[in-house]
Write a protein that holds these residues in place. Sequence first.
Motif, PDB file in Angstrom:
ATOM      1  N   PHE A  15       9.991  10.893 -12.435  1.00 40.27           N
ATOM      2  CA  PHE A  15      10.323  10.061 -11.273  1.00 40.27           C
ATOM      3  C   PHE A  15      11.828   9.785 -11.193  1.00 40.27           C
ATOM      4  N   THR A  16      12.455   9.531 -12.332  1.00 42.77           N
ATOM      5  CA  THR A  16      13.898   9.268 -12.306  1.00 42.77           C
ATOM      6  C   THR A  16      14.663  10.533 -11.921  1.00 42.77           C
ATOM      7  N   ASP A  17      14.177  11.702 -12.360  1.00 38.51           N
ATOM      8  CA  ASP A  17      14.821  12.959 -11.963  1.00 38.51           C
ATOM      9  C   ASP A  17      14.725  13.181 -10.458  1.00 38.51           C
ATOM     10  N   LYS A  18      13.685  12.615  -9.847  1.00 36.92           N
ATOM     11  CA  LYS A  18      13.502  12.762  -8.401  1.00 36.92           C
ATOM     12  C   LYS A  18      14.233  11.681  -7.603  1.00 36.92           C
ATOM     13  N   GLY A  19      14.897  10.748  -8.288  1.00 39.88           N
ATOM     14  CA  GLY A  19      15.746   9.806  -7.581  1.00 39.88           C
ATOM     15  C   GLY A  19      15.405   8.334  -7.701  1.00 39.88           C
ATOM     16  N   LEU A  20      14.275   7.986  -8.345  1.00 34.51           N
ATOM     17  CA  LEU A  20      13.959   6.570  -8.514  1.00 34.51           C
ATOM     18  C   LEU A  20      14.799   5.975  -9.643  1.00 34.51           C
ATOM     19  N   THR A  21      14.964   4.665  -9.621  1.00 37.55           N
ATOM     20  CA  THR A  21      15.619   4.011 -10.743  1.00 37.55           C
ATOM     21  C   THR A  21      14.657   4.000 -11.938  1.00 37.55           C
ATOM     22  N   ALA A  22      15.210   3.806 -13.121  1.00 38.70           N
ATOM     23  CA  ALA A  22      14.371   3.761 -14.318  1.00 38.70           C
ATOM     24  C   ALA A  22      13.335   2.653 -14.224  1.00 38.70           C
ATOM     25  N   GLU A  23      13.737   1.494 -13.670  1.00 45.76           N
ATOM     26  CA  GLU A  23      12.809   0.378 -13.550  1.00 45.76           C
ATOM     27  C   GLU A  23      11.704   0.674 -12.548  1.00 45.76           C
ATOM     28  N   GLN A  24      12.047   1.284 -11.411  1.00 48.14           N
ATOM     29  CA  GLN A  24      11.024   1.659 -10.437  1.00 48.14           C
ATOM     30  C   GLN A  24      10.039   2.653 -11.036  1.00 48.14           C
ATOM     31  N   ALA A  25      10.574   3.641 -11.745  1.00 46.69           N
ATOM     32  CA  ALA A  25       9.716   4.654 -12.360  1.00 46.69           C
ATOM     33  C   ALA A  25       8.799   4.035 -13.409  1.00 46.69           C
ATOM     34  N   ARG A  26       9.354   3.127 -14.196  1.00 46.77           N
ATOM     35  CA  ARG A  26       8.556   2.457 -15.232  1.00 46.77           C
ATOM     36  C   ARG A  26       7.436   1.640 -14.597  1.00 46.77           C
ATOM     37  N   GLN A  27       7.749   0.926 -13.526  1.00 45.41           N
ATOM     38  CA  GLN A  27       6.735   0.117 -12.852  1.00 45.41           C
ATOM     39  C   GLN A  27       5.618   0.984 -12.288  1.00 45.41           C
ATOM     40  N   LEU A  28       5.979   2.107 -11.699  1.00 45.24           N
ATOM     41  CA  LEU A  28       4.967   3.003 -11.136  1.00 45.24           C
ATOM     42  C   LEU A  28       4.056   3.581 -12.214  1.00 45.24           C
ATOM     43  N   VAL A  29       4.666   4.085 -13.278  1.00 52.70           N
ATOM     44  CA  VAL A  29       3.883   4.722 -14.338  1.00 52.70           C
ATOM     45  C   VAL A  29       2.993   3.704 -15.051  1.00 52.70           C
ATOM     46  N   MET A  30       3.585   2.597 -15.486  1.00 49.22           N
ATOM     47  CA  MET A  30       2.805   1.581 -16.199  1.00 49.22           C
ATOM     48  C   MET A  30       1.792   0.912 -15.280  1.00 49.22           C
ATOM     49  N   GLY A  31       2.185   0.669 -14.041  1.00 53.45           N
ATOM     50  CA  GLY A  31       1.262   0.026 -13.109  1.00 53.45           C
ATOM     51  C   GLY A  31       0.021   0.845 -12.859  1.00 53.45           C
ATOM     52  N   ASN A  32       0.193   2.148 -12.662  1.00 52.94           N
ATOM     53  CA  ASN A  32      -0.966   2.998 -12.411  1.00 52.94           C
ATOM     54  C   ASN A  32      -1.816   3.182 -13.666  1.00 52.94           C
ATOM     55  N   MET A  33      -1.180   3.204 -14.834  1.00 52.09           N
ATOM     56  CA  MET A  33      -1.954   3.256 -16.072  1.00 52.09           C
ATOM     57  C   MET A  33      -2.764   1.984 -16.243  1.00 52.09           C
ATOM     58  N   GLN A  34      -2.154   0.850 -15.976  1.00 51.49           N
ATOM     59  CA  GLN A  34      -2.861  -0.429 -16.083  1.00 51.49           C
ATOM     60  C   GLN A  34      -3.984  -0.534 -15.054  1.00 51.49           C
ATOM     61  N   ASP A  35      -3.753  -0.002 -13.839  1.00 49.20           N
ATOM     62  CA  ASP A  35      -4.811   0.015 -12.829  1.00 49.20           C
ATOM     63  C   ASP A  35      -6.023   0.787 -13.323  1.00 49.20           C
ATOM     64  N   CYS A  36      -5.767   1.934 -13.938  1.00 44.10           N
ATOM     65  CA  CYS A  36      -6.838   2.782 -14.473  1.00 44.10           C
ATOM     66  C   CYS A  36      -7.621   2.048 -15.559  1.00 44.10           C
ATOM     67  N   LEU A  37      -6.908   1.433 -16.507  1.00 45.74           N
ATOM     68  CA  LEU A  37      -7.566   0.727 -17.599  1.00 45.74           C
ATOM     69  C   LEU A  37      -8.346  -0.484 -17.099  1.00 45.74           C
ATOM     70  N   SER A  38      -7.784  -1.185 -16.126  1.00 45.00           N
ATOM     71  CA  SER A  38      -8.471  -2.359 -15.583  1.00 45.00           C
ATOM     72  C   SER A  38      -9.757  -1.954 -14.885  1.00 45.00           C
ATOM     73  N   SER A  39      -9.701  -0.884 -14.116  1.00 49.39           N
ATOM     74  CA  SER A  39     -10.884  -0.420 -13.393  1.00 49.39           C
ATOM     75  C   SER A  39     -11.965   0.045 -14.356  1.00 49.39           C
TER      76      SER A  39
END
Length: 257
Positions: free
Chosen positions: A177-201
Motif C-alpha cells: 500500500f505504501t508503494d502505491k502511495g498511501l502513508t505508512a499510517e494509512q496502510a497500517r490502518q487498512l491492513v490491521m483493520g481488515n485483519m481485525q474485521d476478519c477475526l471479529s467476524s
Amino acid sequence: MLSIGVLGVGELTEKVVIGLRRGGFTGRVLLSPRNQARAEELGKVWACEVMADNQGVVDGAELLFLGVRPDVVEGLSRDVRLNPGQPLVSLVAGLPLNDLARCFPQARPVRAMLSYAAQINRSTVVVTPAGAVHETLLGTLGSLIVLEQEQAFELATVAACMNGWFYFFLNDLQQWFTDKGLTAEQARQLVMGNMQDCLSSAGHQPLVSMATLGNAIATPGTFTAAGLEVLRDKGATQAWAAACDDVLERLQTDGVL
C-alpha cells in the motif's frame, strides 16, 4: 499468596511477568540475575526481586518459570537443585517433558506456549499437562488451552511460530500500500483493520467454518474471488502449509537435548 521464580529473564519471560502483574498477581516474583539490566528494570517497574543466583530463585519460589535457550538447559540443571514436586513451567520450545524430567528429576514439569501478547493479557496460552495451580496462574495471561497429549502440544508450537510469521505477512501487505502511495499510517490502518474485521467476524460465528465465511465473500465474479485465484495459483496457501510441516518436523526430530 503463591511465590514465583523466573530462571532466565528474556523477552518472553519479561512479557509473562508484566502480564501476571497486570492480571492482578501480587505475590513475590523472584528473578535470576541473567540479563541483569532487564531483570533490574523489571524489578523497579513491576515489583520483582533480583536474586544473587539461580539457586536463590529456586529456594524462594513455589513455582518456577524456565525461559532459557534449549542449549542452556542442561548446564542450568547442574547448577540448581529443585525442591521435591516443585512446579517447573517450561517456555523452552521443543523441549519435551521427559527431557525436563531427566534434567530436573525433583520437579513437576509443565510445558507452556504463549506469545508476547501475554504482557497485555491477550495471548493464546497452551499448557500440558493439566494442573490447577499453573492453569489458574497462566489463565490470567489470555485464553487458556489445556492439552493432555504432548504430541498435540507440538502442533501448538507451530501455531506460535505462525504468530511471528503473521507480522511479516502484514508488513508485506502494508508495504504494498505504501508503494502505491498511501502513508505508512494509512496502510497500517487498512491492513490491521481488515485483519481485525476478519477475526471479529469469525469469533462472532464460532460454529461456522473459516472456509464458509470466506466463500460468502469470495463469490464467483467478485474481485475477492479473482484475487484468491491468483494467490492459490502462485502457491501462497501451499507455502504456509510447507512452512508448518518444516517446523513440525524440526520439533519432532531436533527439539531434544
